[in-house]
Design an enzyme around this catalytic site. Structure first.
Site, PDB file in Angstrom:
ATOM      1  CB  ALA A  65      -0.911  -0.005   1.220  1.00  0.00           C
ATOM      2  N   GLY A 108       0.008  -5.095   0.549  1.00  0.00           N
ATOM      3  CA  GLY A 108      -1.158  -5.037  -0.315  1.00  0.00           C
ATOM      4  C   GLY A 108      -0.921  -5.668  -1.673  1.00  0.00           C
ATOM      5  CD  GLU A 111      -3.394  -7.538   2.440  1.00  0.00           C
ATOM      6  OE1 GLU A 111      -3.961  -7.837   3.510  1.00  0.00           O
ATOM      7  OE2 GLU A 111      -3.105  -6.361   2.122  1.00  0.00           O
ATOM      8  CD  GLU A 131       0.879  -6.021   5.498  1.00  0.00           C
ATOM      9  OE1 GLU A 131       0.183  -6.021   4.485  1.00  0.00           O
ATOM     10  OE2 GLU A 131       1.608  -7.004   5.820  1.00  0.00           O
TER      11      GLU A 131
END
Length: 257
Positions: A65, A108, A111, A131
């Site tokens: 992200a 992300g 993911e 993370e």
């Protein structure tokens, strides 16, 4: 379709989406996710498209992200953000999505790859959920899809201690379909998507739905869903055409009806 953060094209019956923020290592910001979702939904509604491929570049699929975008966000900001709900919307895309992963797929990015239906990994691919290093945990399905894919123990190590999997490890643990030379990654993903897109469209879509339900329902519910989908296909033109073509020893002509 013209976008700021992705490149979109078609190859036959395959819709191609390339993440295109190279200076930010394809970090996923809200603009990119919004554009990605718009492209996926457009391809999903297009009868001329049978499958989709999402890719980055040879060095990075997506490095996670965009931390700058969320560093000062409050809990309420995140609750109201469309960032994570975008991943939920990917789940309801009817047609198969294949990720072509070269280089880093982190946070992300990992993911996003795990949200796809299949993954072709380059030899240089690396998957991780780092993370924990910035004081949070995966929030877009990382703990759930990862645990279902690799099991509890390894998921714990990846989420709690930033263990990264290389391409061969990802293959061993069932995250990816196959590992190919880096320069072949896109071509292999395109070939797989092209082959699937040439199949009976309704059967492909219902097959995807049935397999996904296997991870979200009990065995008895999954079997009932499978049986309903199997029976429903006998109301389609493609079922009659496919079986007639088999008996007549000729290629079928699918209509997606």
């Amino acid at each position: 379709m013209n976008f700021e953060t992705i490149l979109v094209e078609t190859r036959g019956r395959v819709g191609l989406i390339r993440l295109n923020r190279p200076k930010a290592l394809n970090a996923l910001n809200q603009t990119l996710l919004t554009e990605l979702m718009a492209a996926l939904e457009t391809f999903d509604a297009d009868n001329q498209i049978g499958a989709m491929v999402i890719m980055g570049n040879e060095k990075v699929f997506a490095a996670g992200a965009d931390i700058k975008e969320m560093a000062t966000a409050s809990a309420v900001d995140m609750l109201n953000s469309e960032f994570i709900p975008t991943f939920d919307r990917i789940r309801v895309i009817k047609k198969p999505i294949i990720a072509a992963v070269s280089g880093w797929a982190l946070g992300g990015g990992s993911e996003l790859a795990l949200s796809c239906d299949m993954i072709i990994a380059a030899e240089n691919a690396k998957f991780g959920q780092p993370e924990i290093n910035i004081g949070v945990i995966p929030g877009a399905g990382g703990t759930q899809r990862l645990a279902k894919a690799v099991g509890k123990a390894l998921a714990m190590e990846m989420v709690l201690n930033n263990r990264t999997l290389n391409a061969e490890e990802a293959l061993h643990y069932g995250i990816v379909n196959r590992v190919v030379p880096t320069e072949r990654c896109f071509d292999e993903a395109l070939q797989l998507a092209t082959e699937i897109a040439a199949r009976a469209p309704l059967a492909v879509q219902l097959g995807k739905e049935a397999i996904n339900q296997a991870f979200e329902t009990s065995l008895s519910e999954g079997l009932a869903n499978e049986r309903r989908a199997f029976t429903l296909l006998f109301a389609s033109h493609d079922q009659k055409e496919g079986m007639a073509a088999f008996i007549e020893k000729r290629p079928p002509e699918w209509k997606g009806q």
